[in-house]
Motif scaffolding. Structure first.
Motif, PDB file in Angstrom:
ATOM      1  N   ASP A   2       0.790  -1.475  -0.084  1.00 36.40           N
ATOM      2  CA  ASP A   2       0.071   0.163  -0.171  1.00 36.40           C
ATOM      3  C   ASP A   2       0.773   1.014   0.478  1.00 36.40           C
ATOM      4  N   THR A   3       0.401   2.108  -0.748  1.00 35.16           N
ATOM      5  CA  THR A   3       1.473   3.344  -0.546  1.00 35.16           C
ATOM      6  C   THR A   3       1.597   4.391   0.409  1.00 35.16           C
ATOM      7  N   LEU A   4       1.867   5.084   0.454  1.00 34.05           N
ATOM      8  CA  LEU A   4       2.405   5.637   2.227  1.00 34.05           C
ATOM      9  C   LEU A   4       0.627   6.700   2.136  1.00 34.05           C
ATOM     10  N   LEU A   5       0.093   7.179   1.025  1.00 34.29           N
ATOM     11  CA  LEU A   5      -0.581   8.399   1.203  1.00 34.29           C
ATOM     12  C   LEU A   5      -2.476   7.841   1.418  1.00 34.29           C
ATOM     13  N   PHE A   6      -2.191   6.037   1.248  1.00 39.64           N
ATOM     14  CA  PHE A   6      -2.983   5.388   1.655  1.00 39.64           C
ATOM     15  C   PHE A   6      -3.410   4.205   2.925  1.00 39.64           C
ATOM     16  N   ARG A   7      -2.424   4.276   3.489  1.00 39.21           N
ATOM     17  CA  ARG A   7      -2.172   4.066   4.933  1.00 39.21           C
ATOM     18  C   ARG A   7      -2.669   5.354   5.840  1.00 39.21           C
ATOM     19  N   PHE A   8      -2.350   6.478   5.423  1.00 37.38           N
ATOM     20  CA  PHE A   8      -2.472   7.362   6.034  1.00 37.38           C
ATOM     21  C   PHE A   8      -4.168   7.971   5.686  1.00 37.38           C
ATOM     22  N   ALA A   9      -4.210   7.726   5.174  1.00 37.74           N
ATOM     23  CA  ALA A   9      -5.763   8.281   4.626  1.00 37.74           C
ATOM     24  C   ALA A   9      -6.978   7.509   5.545  1.00 37.74           C
ATOM     25  N   SER A  10      -6.199   5.383   5.840  1.00 42.11           N
ATOM     26  CA  SER A  10      -7.107   5.044   6.317  1.00 42.11           C
ATOM     27  C   SER A  10      -6.784   5.207   7.254  1.00 42.11           C
ATOM     28  N   LYS A  11      -5.087   5.602   8.594  1.00 45.73           N
ATOM     29  CA  LYS A  11      -5.343   5.884   9.683  1.00 45.73           C
ATOM     30  C   LYS A  11      -6.180   7.313   9.807  1.00 45.73           C
ATOM     31  N   SER A  12      -5.994   8.084   9.000  1.00 47.15           N
ATOM     32  CA  SER A  12      -7.098   9.939   9.448  1.00 47.15           C
ATOM     33  C   SER A  12      -8.441   8.673   9.571  1.00 47.15           C
ATOM     34  N   LEU A  13      -8.881   8.228   8.868  1.00 49.70           N
ATOM     35  CA  LEU A  13     -10.609   7.892   8.737  1.00 49.70           C
ATOM     36  C   LEU A  13     -10.553   7.293  10.247  1.00 49.70           C
ATOM     37  N   LYS A  14      -9.759   6.419  10.455  1.00 54.24           N
ATOM     38  CA  LYS A  14     -10.267   5.419  11.837  1.00 54.24           C
ATOM     39  C   LYS A  14     -10.053   6.186  12.788  1.00 54.24           C
ATOM     40  N   TYR A  15      -9.184   7.520  13.447  1.00 54.06           N
ATOM     41  CA  TYR A  15      -8.779   7.794  13.947  1.00 54.06           C
ATOM     42  C   TYR A  15     -10.177   9.505  14.229  1.00 54.06           C
ATOM     43  N   PHE A  16     -10.840   9.801  13.073  1.00 59.44           N
ATOM     44  CA  PHE A  16     -12.117  10.504  12.500  1.00 59.44           C
ATOM     45  C   PHE A  16     -12.962  10.274  12.961  1.00 59.44           C
ATOM     46  N   LEU A  17     -13.281   8.132  13.006  1.00 62.39           N
ATOM     47  CA  LEU A  17     -14.776   7.813  13.130  1.00 62.39           C
ATOM     48  C   LEU A  17     -14.869   8.013  14.679  1.00 62.39           C
ATOM     49  N   LEU A  18     -13.655   7.724  15.519  1.00 58.61           N
ATOM     50  CA  LEU A  18     -13.307   7.204  16.832  1.00 58.61           C
ATOM     51  C   LEU A  18     -13.845   8.684  17.788  1.00 58.61           C
ATOM     52  N   VAL A  19     -13.445   9.652  17.040  1.00 62.21           N
ATOM     53  CA  VAL A  19     -13.582  11.036  17.327  1.00 62.21           C
ATOM     54  C   VAL A  19     -15.481  10.635  17.349  1.00 62.21           C
ATOM     55  N   LEU A  20     -15.665  11.081  16.095  1.00 65.24           N
ATOM     56  CA  LEU A  20     -16.803  11.306  15.930  1.00 65.24           C
ATOM     57  C   LEU A  20     -17.508  10.066  17.034  1.00 65.24           C
ATOM     58  N   VAL A  21     -17.638   8.960  17.354  1.00 66.80           N
ATOM     59  CA  VAL A  21     -18.464   8.341  17.722  1.00 66.80           C
ATOM     60  C   VAL A  21     -17.793   8.878  19.797  1.00 66.80           C
ATOM     61  N   GLY A  22     -17.349   8.826  20.077  1.00 70.47           N
ATOM     62  CA  GLY A  22     -16.749  10.233  20.810  1.00 70.47           C
ATOM     63  C   GLY A  22     -17.249  11.123  21.188  1.00 70.47           C
ATOM     64  N   ILE A  23     -18.147  12.249  20.742  1.00 67.67           N
ATOM     65  CA  ILE A  23     -19.106  12.705  20.588  1.00 67.67           C
ATOM     66  C   ILE A  23     -20.422  12.659  20.523  1.00 67.67           C
ATOM     67  N   ALA A  24     -20.769  11.502  20.298  1.00 65.33           N
ATOM     68  CA  ALA A  24     -21.652  11.194  19.732  1.00 65.33           C
ATOM     69  C   ALA A  24     -22.428  10.373  21.529  1.00 65.33           C
ATOM     70  N   ILE A  25     -21.417   9.758  22.672  1.00 66.41           N
ATOM     71  CA  ILE A  25     -21.685   8.896  23.023  1.00 66.41           C
ATOM     72  C   ILE A  25     -21.805  10.485  24.542  1.00 66.41           C
ATOM     73  N   ALA A  26     -20.751  11.253  24.526  1.00 68.95           N
ATOM     74  CA  ALA A  26     -20.610  12.523  25.074  1.00 68.95           C
ATOM     75  C   ALA A  26     -21.914  12.981  24.466  1.00 68.95           C
ATOM     76  N   TYR A  27     -22.593  13.013  23.612  1.00 67.57           N
ATOM     77  CA  TYR A  27     -24.169  13.882  23.493  1.00 67.57           C
ATOM     78  C   TYR A  27     -25.183  13.398  24.512  1.00 67.57           C
ATOM     79  N   VAL A  28     -24.913  11.886  23.702  1.00 67.73           N
ATOM     80  CA  VAL A  28     -25.944  11.023  24.235  1.00 67.73           C
ATOM     81  C   VAL A  28     -26.150  11.277  26.104  1.00 67.73           C
ATOM     82  N   LEU A  29     -24.612  11.081  26.760  1.00 64.39           N
ATOM     83  CA  LEU A  29     -24.641  10.865  28.088  1.00 64.39           C
ATOM     84  C   LEU A  29     -25.348  12.356  28.866  1.00 64.39           C
TER      85      LEU A  29
END
Length: 75
Positions: free
Chosen positions: A6-33
């Protein structure tokens, strides 16, 4: 395809997507709580954070992923 190929750009994009979605899940949990526990003062702060920071970051991430997919398909 081996993950080392895999290219460096693809690995960076996939890791960025992972952490972006984790932040969204954290915000959703904070909102519900916060709404469930009656702590409603944090909800406007979360919405401001979503609008001002995460929306442009999500658009940039979408463009990055699209570029990575196009480059990977051309290889």
């Amino acid at each position: 395809m081996n993950s080392n190929q895999d290219t460096l750009l693809f690995r960076f994009a996939s890791k960025s997507l992972k952490y972006f979605l984790l932040v969204l899940v954290g915000i959703a949990i904070a909102y519900v709580l916060s709404s469930g526990l009656g702590f409603l003062q944090i909800i406007p702060i979360l919405l401001y954070f979503l609008q001002q920071f995460l929306l442009p970051l999500g658009i940039i991430l979408l463009c990055l992923i699209t570029t990575a997919v196009i480059i990977e398909s051309l290889r």
